[in-house]
Motif scaffolding. Structure first.
Motif, PDB file in Angstrom:
ATOM      1  N   PRO A   1       0.799  -1.229   0.000  1.00  0.00           N
ATOM      2  CA  PRO A   1       0.000   0.000   0.000  1.00  0.00           C
ATOM      3  C   PRO A   1       0.829   1.274   0.000  1.00  0.00           C
ATOM      4  O   PRO A   1       0.336   2.330  -0.402  1.00  0.00           O
ATOM      5  CB  PRO A   1      -0.840  -0.119   1.274  1.00  0.00           C
ATOM      6  CG  PRO A   1      -0.113  -1.101   2.135  1.00  0.00           C
ATOM      7  CD  PRO A   1       0.539  -2.055   1.196  1.00  0.00           C
ATOM      8  N   LEU A   2       2.090   1.201   0.437  1.00  0.00           N
ATOM      9  CA  LEU A   2       2.930   2.400   0.471  1.00  0.00           C
ATOM     10  C   LEU A   2       4.091   2.288  -0.519  1.00  0.00           C
ATOM     11  O   LEU A   2       5.084   3.009  -0.399  1.00  0.00           O
ATOM     12  CB  LEU A   2       3.469   2.631   1.890  1.00  0.00           C
ATOM     13  CG  LEU A   2       2.411   2.915   2.967  1.00  0.00           C
ATOM     14  CD1 LEU A   2       3.057   3.092   4.337  1.00  0.00           C
ATOM     15  CD2 LEU A   2       1.596   4.165   2.607  1.00  0.00           C
ATOM     16  N   GLN A   3       3.955   1.391  -1.495  1.00  0.00           N
ATOM     17  CA  GLN A   3       5.010   1.240  -2.494  1.00  0.00           C
ATOM     18  C   GLN A   3       5.124   2.534  -3.297  1.00  0.00           C
ATOM     19  O   GLN A   3       4.157   3.034  -3.866  1.00  0.00           O
ATOM     20  CB  GLN A   3       4.661   0.063  -3.413  1.00  0.00           C
ATOM     21  CG  GLN A   3       5.867  -0.567  -4.077  1.00  0.00           C
ATOM     22  CD  GLN A   3       6.207   0.082  -5.391  1.00  0.00           C
ATOM     23  OE1 GLN A   3       5.345   0.597  -6.083  1.00  0.00           O
ATOM     24  NE2 GLN A   3       7.487   0.070  -5.730  1.00  0.00           N
ATOM     25  N   GLY A   4       6.328   3.130  -3.287  1.00  0.00           N
ATOM     26  CA  GLY A   4       6.553   4.391  -3.976  1.00  0.00           C
ATOM     27  C   GLY A   4       6.086   5.611  -3.221  1.00  0.00           C
ATOM     28  O   GLY A   4       6.156   6.730  -3.743  1.00  0.00           O
ATOM     29  N   ASP A   5       5.643   5.447  -1.957  1.00  0.00           N
ATOM     30  CA  ASP A   5       5.136   6.580  -1.182  1.00  0.00           C
ATOM     31  C   ASP A   5       6.287   7.487  -0.758  1.00  0.00           C
ATOM     32  O   ASP A   5       7.262   7.033  -0.142  1.00  0.00           O
ATOM     33  CB  ASP A   5       4.390   6.066   0.055  1.00  0.00           C
ATOM     34  CG  ASP A   5       3.808   7.191   0.883  1.00  0.00           C
ATOM     35  OD1 ASP A   5       2.852   7.829   0.422  1.00  0.00           O
ATOM     36  OD2 ASP A   5       4.327   7.436   1.996  1.00  0.00           O
ATOM     37  N   ALA A   6       6.186   8.769  -1.054  1.00  0.00           N
ATOM     38  CA  ALA A   6       7.278   9.718  -0.788  1.00  0.00           C
ATOM     39  C   ALA A   6       7.522   9.901   0.705  1.00  0.00           C
ATOM     40  O   ALA A   6       8.675   9.991   1.148  1.00  0.00           O
ATOM     41  CB  ALA A   6       6.947  11.056  -1.438  1.00  0.00           C
ATOM     42  N   LEU A   7       6.457   9.988   1.494  1.00  0.00           N
ATOM     43  CA  LEU A   7       6.612  10.188   2.935  1.00  0.00           C
ATOM     44  C   LEU A   7       7.352   9.018   3.566  1.00  0.00           C
ATOM     45  O   LEU A   7       8.295   9.212   4.347  1.00  0.00           O
ATOM     46  CB  LEU A   7       5.244  10.361   3.592  1.00  0.00           C
ATOM     47  CG  LEU A   7       5.236  10.408   5.136  1.00  0.00           C
ATOM     48  CD1 LEU A   7       6.077  11.571   5.640  1.00  0.00           C
ATOM     49  CD2 LEU A   7       3.806  10.486   5.661  1.00  0.00           C
TER      50      LEU A   7
ATOM     51  N   THR B   1      -1.191  15.855   8.907  1.00  0.00           N
ATOM     52  CA  THR B   1      -1.514  16.535   7.651  1.00  0.00           C
ATOM     53  C   THR B   1      -1.911  15.527   6.570  1.00  0.00           C
ATOM     54  O   THR B   1      -2.893  15.717   5.846  1.00  0.00           O
ATOM     55  CB  THR B   1      -0.309  17.358   7.168  1.00  0.00           C
ATOM     56  OG1 THR B   1       0.042  18.318   8.185  1.00  0.00           O
ATOM     57  CG2 THR B   1      -0.620  18.082   5.885  1.00  0.00           C
ATOM     58  N   ARG B   2      -1.142  14.444   6.491  1.00  0.00           N
ATOM     59  CA  ARG B   2      -1.426  13.418   5.484  1.00  0.00           C
ATOM     60  C   ARG B   2      -2.792  12.765   5.754  1.00  0.00           C
ATOM     61  O   ARG B   2      -3.585  12.538   4.825  1.00  0.00           O
ATOM     62  CB  ARG B   2      -0.321  12.364   5.525  1.00  0.00           C
ATOM     63  CG  ARG B   2      -0.522  11.190   4.565  1.00  0.00           C
ATOM     64  CD  ARG B   2      -0.317  11.587   3.118  1.00  0.00           C
ATOM     65  NE  ARG B   2      -0.306  10.424   2.244  1.00  0.00           N
ATOM     66  CZ  ARG B   2       0.777   9.685   2.002  1.00  0.00           C
ATOM     67  NH1 ARG B   2       1.950  10.010   2.559  1.00  0.00           N
ATOM     68  NH2 ARG B   2       0.702   8.652   1.205  1.00  0.00           N
ATOM     69  N   THR B   3      -3.075  12.475   7.007  1.00  0.00           N
ATOM     70  CA  THR B   3      -4.353  11.846   7.357  1.00  0.00           C
ATOM     71  C   THR B   3      -5.523  12.780   7.054  1.00  0.00           C
ATOM     72  O   THR B   3      -6.564  12.343   6.540  1.00  0.00           O
ATOM     73  CB  THR B   3      -4.362  11.465   8.844  1.00  0.00           C
ATOM     74  OG1 THR B   3      -3.279  10.557   9.110  1.00  0.00           O
ATOM     75  CG2 THR B   3      -5.666  10.793   9.238  1.00  0.00           C
ATOM     76  N   ASP B   4      -5.353  14.062   7.362  1.00  0.00           N
ATOM     77  CA  ASP B   4      -6.418  15.036   7.057  1.00  0.00           C
ATOM     78  C   ASP B   4      -6.680  15.086   5.558  1.00  0.00           C
ATOM     79  O   ASP B   4      -7.837  15.165   5.116  1.00  0.00           O
ATOM     80  CB  ASP B   4      -6.025  16.428   7.565  1.00  0.00           C
ATOM     81  CG  ASP B   4      -6.085  16.527   9.082  1.00  0.00           C
ATOM     82  OD1 ASP B   4      -6.722  15.652   9.703  1.00  0.00           O
ATOM     83  OD2 ASP B   4      -5.501  17.479   9.640  1.00  0.00           O
TER      84      ASP B   4
END
Length: 470
Positions: A310-316, A402-405
């Motif tokens: 689910p977070l493959q390639g995720d910048a954070l 911030t990301r969750t919002d």
């Protein structure tokens, strides 16, 4: 002719046709929204899991940031049967030689004479510290049980407990000092008799010239002498009224339990509590590796199944991972120990940390102050820098919040789009029904007209036939 049933005029299944047309219009948009919502839900869940793992990791090294955890002491007695030993963080490091010649004990007397109920008067008790109290023996407490209770209930009792021992020869009064030490010795019991004779309770301590421990007289048998503890610490002879010795070694407590053999002292040792520090460091390494394992799982890609985490390639996630790896492999400018590698903690190719236990033990044993400064220095300690880095992500207004919002707003937007889609489909359905019903009415009129024409033509044909017969 008015149409009262959909499809009556044309014979078409208009309800089914409209339903299928609306479904055909809705399916692409619904599928797109469903896929987007599922993707956002998965991402939101993965972000929450990552945040929880980071928070757990942050908790794992909190203790390493606290300098007090590097000042705790471990105390050890070479023979716990002779003496136990404890120390707080103020105790100085070192070892001490202890010899114990005798333990402190509480004075105990057992009455040797019988007693006849009914004698009244007073009994006065004195101890070696110069304390005294008197009890009245009146008609209400002339039994041995009453005398026992009067002694125990006396408000000015200096610290003595009375009990009764039932022997074959009769009941006997037992008197025991509540505290150990020579100052708590019962030195005398004197009576005054109002009725009868209370002199059977009288007692005067008399030390035996040979042992100075006798204390017996005609009315009492001294079962246990009142003694101070006698011990030698670092060759210095000392006494104590208690077997618990505090602050002879500042910040440490010695509890005497037995005597030592002649010329065979035991050793008391105060060391730095490296065991606790090592445990915290090991917990930090384990928690970091668990975090890295989670990140690897969430960002993985399987080329065989073409399934991505689910977070493959995720910048954070990538930014967090890179920052942590930099901190783990980096160093400080301070002298002495200035990197995890010097403690035997190295980063492997898979991003996990590996701990060389022997190298860590050596650093804790021989360079403990440097280890303490490396982790807990107020200005540049490793744990503080690591905590500051993570706090920027985890605080209430941090990156994760911030990301969750943002994800939640996108979820709300999908809800708005679903509502708009529903309204559009309602309008489409109403328009289709209107159009099909208009068509149905037209077909019905055409059918009626056709039927009328057929009837007229049939009538003309009949008229023609009738004319030809004439």
């Amino acid at each position: 002719m008015a149409i009262t049933s959909t499809g009556f005029g044309s014979g078409l299944p208009i309800n089914d046709l409209v339903a299928k047309l609306v479904t055909a219009e809705a399916t692409p948009a619904t599928t797109r929204l469903d896929r987007r919502e599922a993707r956002l839900q998965t991402e939101l869940s993965a972000i929450g899991i990552l945040k929880g793992a980071l928070s757990d990791f942050q908790s794992s090294f909190k203790g390493l940031a606290d300098v007090d955890n590097f000042t705790s002491r471990s105390a050890r007695s070479s023979d716990g049967k002779v003496a136990s030993f404890s120390a707080d963080e103020s105790a100085s490091l070192g070892s001490y030689s202890l010899e114990v010649s005798n333990l402190a004990s509480a004075h105990k007397l057992v009455g040797q004479s019988g007693y006849t109920d009914g004698d009244t008067g007073t009994l006065t008790f004195d101890n070696a510290a110069g304390k005294s109290f008197t009890v009245d023996i009146a008609d209400s407490n002339t039994s041995l049980e009453g005398i026992r209770d009067a002694i125990n209930d006396a408000e000015d009792n200096f610290g003595m407990t009375a009990t009764i021992l039932n022997l074959e020869s009769g009941p006997r009064l037992v008197l025991t000092s509540d505290d150990t030490g020579a100052d708590n010795r019962i030195t005398s019991i004197s009576s005054t008799s109002t009725t009868g004779d209370l002199s059977g309770f009288d007692y005067t301590y008399t030390a035996n010239a040979d042992t100075a421990l006798d204390g017996d007289d005609g009315n009492y048998d001294q079962v246990t002498a009142a003694l101070d503890a006698r011990f030698s610490l670092e060759g210095q002879l000392m006494t104590s009224s208690s077997n618990t010795i505090e602050d002879v070694i500042p910040g440490a407590t010695i509890t005497l339990k037995d005597t030592t053999e002649a010329d065979k002292p035991i050793t008391l040792t105060v060391n730095t509590n490296t065991t606790n520090v090592k445990s915290m460091i090991e917990g930090f390494v384990e928690s970091y590796n668990a975090l890295q394992g989670l990140i690897a799982q969430q960002t993985a890609y399987n080329p065989d199944t073409e399934a991505a985490g689910p977070l493959q390639g995720d910048a954070l996630t990538r930014t967090i991972q890179n920052q942590l790896r930099t901190l783990m492999s980096g160093g400080q400018t301070d002298e002495g120990i200035n990197s995890l590698a010097q403690l035997g903690i190295t980063t492997q190719r898979n991003g996990q940390l590996e701990l060389d236990s022997e190298k860590l033990d050596d650093a804790l044993k021989n360079r403990f102050s440097e280890v303490s400064r490396f982790f807990s220095d107020e200005n540049n300690g490793f744990a503080k820098r690591l905590d500051t880095t993570l706090e920027g992500y985890l605080q209430s207004n941090g990156t994760f919040a911030t990301r969750t919002d943002l994800l939640n707003r996108q979820m709300d937007d999908i809800g708005d789009q679903r509502e708009s889609l529903g309204l559009r489909l309602q309008k489409l359905e109403a328009r289709l029904f209107s159009q099909f019903n208009a068509m149905d009415a037209t077909v019905a009129q055409l059918n009626n007209t056709g039927n009328y024409l057929q009837q007229q033509l049939a009538s003309l044909a009949q008229i023609g036939q009738n004319s030809s017969k004439k």
